[in-house]
Every structure is written in structure tokens, then in C-alpha cells.
Design an enzyme around this catalytic site. Structure first.
Site, PDB file in Angstrom:
ATOM      1  N   HIS A  72       0.893  -1.380   0.374  1.00 48.81           N
ATOM      2  CA  HIS A  72       0.010  -0.153   0.117  1.00 48.81           C
ATOM      3  C   HIS A  72       0.892   0.638  -0.003  1.00 48.81           C
ATOM      4  O   HIS A  72       1.486   1.467   0.485  1.00 48.81           O
ATOM      5  CB  HIS A  72      -0.708  -0.151   1.143  1.00 48.81           C
ATOM      6  N   TYR A 201      -9.537   5.055   8.034  1.00 51.21           N
ATOM      7  CA  TYR A 201      -9.252   6.004   9.310  1.00 51.21           C
ATOM      8  C   TYR A 201     -10.411   6.238   9.153  1.00 51.21           C
ATOM      9  O   TYR A 201      -9.893   7.662   9.419  1.00 51.21           O
ATOM     10  CB  TYR A 201      -8.015   5.925  10.370  1.00 51.21           C
ATOM     11  N   PRO A 293      -4.603  -0.036  19.438  1.00 53.72           N
ATOM     12  CA  PRO A 293      -4.111  -0.533  17.537  1.00 53.72           C
ATOM     13  C   PRO A 293      -4.395   0.860  16.389  1.00 53.72           C
ATOM     14  O   PRO A 293      -4.037   0.947  15.166  1.00 53.72           O
ATOM     15  CB  PRO A 293      -4.946  -1.621  17.018  1.00 53.72           C
ATOM     16  N   LYS A 297       1.050  -0.230  14.996  1.00 52.80           N
ATOM     17  CA  LYS A 297       2.420  -0.692  15.273  1.00 52.80           C
ATOM     18  C   LYS A 297       2.645  -1.979  16.853  1.00 52.80           C
ATOM     19  O   LYS A 297       3.627  -1.762  16.768  1.00 52.80           O
ATOM     20  CB  LYS A 297       2.703   0.875  16.641  1.00 52.80           C
ATOM     21  N   TYR A 385       4.152   7.060  10.502  1.00 51.87           N
ATOM     22  CA  TYR A 385       2.976   5.263  10.300  1.00 51.87           C
ATOM     23  C   TYR A 385       4.129   4.265   9.327  1.00 51.87           C
ATOM     24  O   TYR A 385       3.431   3.591   9.378  1.00 51.87           O
ATOM     25  CB  TYR A 385       1.799   5.934   9.101  1.00 51.87           C
TER      26      TYR A 385
HETATM   27  C1  PHB Z   1      -6.045  -4.563  10.816  1.00 48.84           C
HETATM   28  O1  PHB Z   1      -6.457  -4.493   9.739  1.00 48.84           O
HETATM   29  O2  PHB Z   1      -5.633  -5.732  11.742  1.00 48.84           O
HETATM   30  C2  PHB Z   1      -5.100  -3.339  10.822  1.00 48.84           C
HETATM   31  C3  PHB Z   1      -4.755  -2.243  10.423  1.00 48.84           C
HETATM   32  C4  PHB Z   1      -4.715  -1.351  11.175  1.00 48.84           C
HETATM   33  C5  PHB Z   1      -4.359  -0.870  12.326  1.00 48.84           C
HETATM   34  C6  PHB Z   1      -5.110  -1.953  12.835  1.00 48.84           C
HETATM   35  C7  PHB Z   1      -5.610  -2.658  12.560  1.00 48.84           C
HETATM   36  O3  PHB Z   1      -4.493   0.338  12.616  1.00 48.84           O
END
Ligand code: PHB
Ligand code: APR
Length: 390
Positions: A72, A201, A293, A297, A385
Site C-alpha cells: 500500500h 481511518y 492499534p 504499531k 506510519y
Molecule cells: C488490521 O488490519 O487489523 C489493522 C490495520 C490497521 C490498524 C489496526 C488494525 O491501525
């Protein structure tokens, strides 16, 4: 029994450390409380920093990752329906992240470990760490009802937040820092195509939501829920309805509803234990720190701890140098605290905090507007990130 390095825990940290040590001819034994199947059944994170991909390449376990992982170049932040893409590749001089489930990473490491014939003791009960403040540490455990002892040179505590290693350290020798968040994440895994080709997000009046994925046919979704919510109260229909109400309209319209194959609520916390070395015991991964989460990280910090720890142990055995061992905690913590900051900041930006005043809600919006209208603001998000340098 005797080995050079005893590793407690067969999660990503323990397995990755075992693989890197074995490839350097350093003998190690992993002692795991659960069965291999149980470890593989846990649904966890899914975004790998470039540094972690390189670690898995060094460990010789990146072949399926490169075949099946999704590279990505960016992700989106959405605020009250407005979307802003963070151009990871453009803002970091070409760095990317790879979407590949932690379960898959664990599977690939387990297969590699079986392939080299390294010893993993699953379903080990009552694991006890002994004499790690001296020159002859030991680990004892009960297997099939028989207590067994493993003598070793070093112990790597890779047994997660609820493990025995951190709890084995004398109380006065460790300092803990913690922030528990007033909400959790309700997560759903479903075999439906993702709503967007990159992660979204979203922060909305009703709360946070995240659109992620495991492949082109398997989606991973989350919605923020209060801590008194029960997963039993969330039907698939109620979940997908709430998810779509928190997403920008075009993303919500692209959500495919389907039966959940996994559904669970996880609490959010920031946690760091200092230091991460006690004589011949080293803590790594979730055993030493936890991040919410939001910044993706957790898995990546386990990998960077193992980068420093494996390097230190290899220098000890190969170069007869203990400089790495002496500086492991300091080097690991320098990177951990920056990831803790980023994860705490992303969580503060995107979630609905019950105690937030109208002023603080305006600060969240102003923060988003700053990022959306400032290349420097977006670059700050991007560099964290994709992962700060090891
Ligand atoms: C996930 O795909 O489980 C996932 C992706 C990004 C995050 C947290 C969880 O920040
Ligand atoms: N004895 C032996 N093994 C133990 C003990 C114990 N007393 N306690 C826990 N374990 C095992 C757990 O069963 C688990 O398999 O240690 C392992 C720890 O693995 P993780 O919790 O996955 O921690 P880590 O390897 O550091 O990986 C961190 O996993 O939990 C996610 O979000 C986290 O993505 C991050 C990653």
C-alpha cells in the site's frame, strides 16, 4: 535440557527471534503456554512496516509475504465525512507498508522453524524463570505433568502483556507507564471484498471506524465501542449498520455486508515497562509495551525489538562483544517511545472521548484540517506510519 537462548512465547516476537538466531547457528528453545493451533487462531494486526518486511526477508520467511501481501502506497483519514489521503510513498521518498495478517506471519515463521528442526515446546504449563540475575539462568515448566528444567545463557521474555517474564522481575527493578483508554474496538473479519483499496481511518460524531483488509476477498473492520459493550449484543447487521454510519458516504456505499467469521472486542491501552533488560533476561514485544492499534504499531514494535535483541545476542556469540546487550534496552526504548507517541496521538485525533469538551472537539477538527492542508503535517503522519528507522 540445555540451550543457549531460552525464548518464552511463540508469538511473532519469539518466533522471529528464534528464526534469526537459528540462522546464525545459535541454539534456542521456545517455550509456549498454548498449542500451535491456538496461537494461529488468534486474529491480530495486519500492517507491516518496510523494516519488518526486511526483517522477515533476513529471516528467510518472506516468500509468501511477497506473493500474497498487498503493498500500500497510502491510506486515508476521514473526519466528519471529509476524506484526506496520506500519500505514504510520495511523502517518505518511496516507502510503503504491506498488508499481511499477523496470523500469516506467525504461520510462515512456524513452518520455517519446523523446517530447520528447532525445538518449540507447546502447551508448557507453570513456566518459571530462575536466576536470570546471575550467570546461570534457568527456565522450568511442566509438560505432560512432568516438571522439566532448561538451563541457558539468556532468557528472552517474548510472552506478551499477560506473560510471566515481566512479572518475574523484582518490583523495585521495573517502572511501568500506562494510559488506559475509555473505549475499545469491536472488530469483525468477513470474507467480503474491502470497501476501499487502501485503509480508511474514519472519525465521526458517532465514533471511530476503520476499514482494513487481509486480501482482495477478506475484509477487517472495526468500530469504537464503550467499555461496557458486550460482543454478544452486536449482530452482524447491527455492526455493519454502525460501521457505514461512521464512514464517508462513498466508502459506506462500497461496504459489502457478509457473515462475520470472527468478532471480538479489544480494550485499548498504552503501556511501557522500563528497562527491558534484567541481568540475563530481556523483554521484547508485548511483554514490554502495548500500543493502541490505531497506529498499527504493535506487531512492528515487536519486530524492531527483535532486530536489536537478535543483533545483540549474535554479537555476543559471534564477536564476543556485549556492547549490544548493554545498550539493548536503551536502543529499543528510544524507538518504542516514538511509536507510543504516534499511536497515542492517532488515537487522540480520531476517537470520540466521553470527557472531551467542545474545545477539545474543535482541537481534533483543527488537527485534521492542519494535516489535510499541510504537506508538512501529512508528512509527519506518513513518516511515523511507514515506521521510523531502526
Ligand atoms: C488490521 O488490519 O487489523 C489493522 C490495520 C490497521 C490498524 C489496526 C488494525 O491501525
Ligand atoms: N509461558 C509461555 N508462553 C506464554 C506465557 C507463559 N507464561 N504467557 C503467554 N505466553 C505466550 C502466549 O500464548 C503467546 O503465544 O506468549 C506469546 C506472546 O505472543 P504475543 O502476545 O503475540 O506477543 P508478541 O510476540 O510480542 O507479538 C506482539 O502480537 O498481541 C499482538 O498486538 C500484538 O501485534 C502485536 C503482537
Amino acid at each position: 535440557m540445555r540451550t543457549q537462548v531460552a525464548i518464552i512465547g511463540a508469538g511473532p516476537a519469539g518466533l522471529l527471534l528464534g528464526q534469526l538466531l537459528s540462522r546464525q547457528g545459535i541454539d534456542n528453545v521456545i517455550i509456549e503456554r498454548k498449542s500451535g493451533d491456538y496461537v494461529l487462531s488468534r486474529i491480530r494486526a495486519g500492517v507491516l512496516e518496510q523494516g519488518m518486511v526486511q526483517m522477515l526477508e533476513e529471516a528467510g520467511v518472506a516468500e509468501r509475504l511477497h506473493r500474497e501481501g498487498l503493498v500500500h502506497d497510502g491510506f486515508s483519514l476521514a473526519f466528519d465525512g471529509r476524506r484526506h489521503r496520506i500519500d505514504l510513498k510520495g511523502l517518505t521518498g518511496g516507502k510503503t507498508v504491506t498488508v499481511y495478517g499477523q496470523t500469516e506471519v506467525t504461520h510462515d515463521l512456524m513452518v520455517a522453524r519446523e523446517g530447520i528442526g528447532a525445538t518449540t515446546i507447546y502447551e508448557a504449563d507453570d513456566v518459571v524463570l530462575h536466576d536470570f540475575d546471575g550467570a546461570s539462568p534457568r527456565v522450568s515448566f511442566v509438560k505432560d505433568g512432568v516438571r522439566t528444567e532448561l538451563a541457558c545463557d539468556f532468557i528472552a521474555g517474548c510472552d506478551g502483556f499477560h506473560g510471566v517474564s515481566r512479572r518475574s522481575v523484582p518490583e523495585g527493578a521495573i517502572q511501568e507507564f500506562e494510559r488506559v483508554y475509555p473505549f475499545g474496538w469491536l472488530g469483525v473479519l468477513a470474507d467480503v471484498p474491502p470497501a476501499a483499496h487502501e485503509l480508511v481511518y474514519a472519525s465521526a460524531e458517532r465514533g471511530f471506524a476503520l476499514c482494513s483488509m487481509r486480501s482482495a476477498t477478506r475484509s477487517r473492520y472495526y468500530v469504537q465501542v464503550s467499555l461496557d459493550e458486550e460482543v454478544e449484543d452486536w449482530s452482524d447487521e447491527r455492526f455493519f449498520d454502525e460501521l457505514r454510519r461512521r464512514l464517508p458516504e462513498d466508502v459506506a456505499a462500497a461496504v459489502t455486508v457478509g457473515p462475520s467469521i470472527e468478532k471480538s472486542i479489544a480494550p485499548l491501552r498504552s503501556f511501557v515497562a522500563e528497562p527491558m533488560r534484567f541481568g540475563r533476561l530481556f523483554l521484547a514485544g508485548d511483554a514490554a509495551h502495548i500500543v493502541p492499534p490505531t497506529g498499527a504499531k504493535g506487531l512492528n514494535l515487536a519486530a524492531s525489538d527483535i532486530h536489536y535483541l537478535s543483533q545483540s545476542l549474535i554479537e555476543h556469540y559471534r564477536d564476543r562483544s556485549d556492547t549490544g546487550i548493554a545498550t539493548y534496552s536503551q536502543r529499543a526504548l528510544a524507538r518504542i517511545w516514538k511509536a507510543e507517541r504516534f499511536s497515542w496521538w492517532m488515537t487522540g485525533l480520531l476517537h470520540k472521548f466521553p470527557a472531551n469538551t467542545p474545545f477539545e472537539q474543535r482541537m481534533q477538527r483543527a488537527e485534521f484540517d492542519h494535516i489535510a492542508n499541510s504537506t508538512v503535517g501529512s508528512a509527519g503522519v506518513a513518516e511515523n506510519y511507514v515506521g521510523l528507522p531502526y
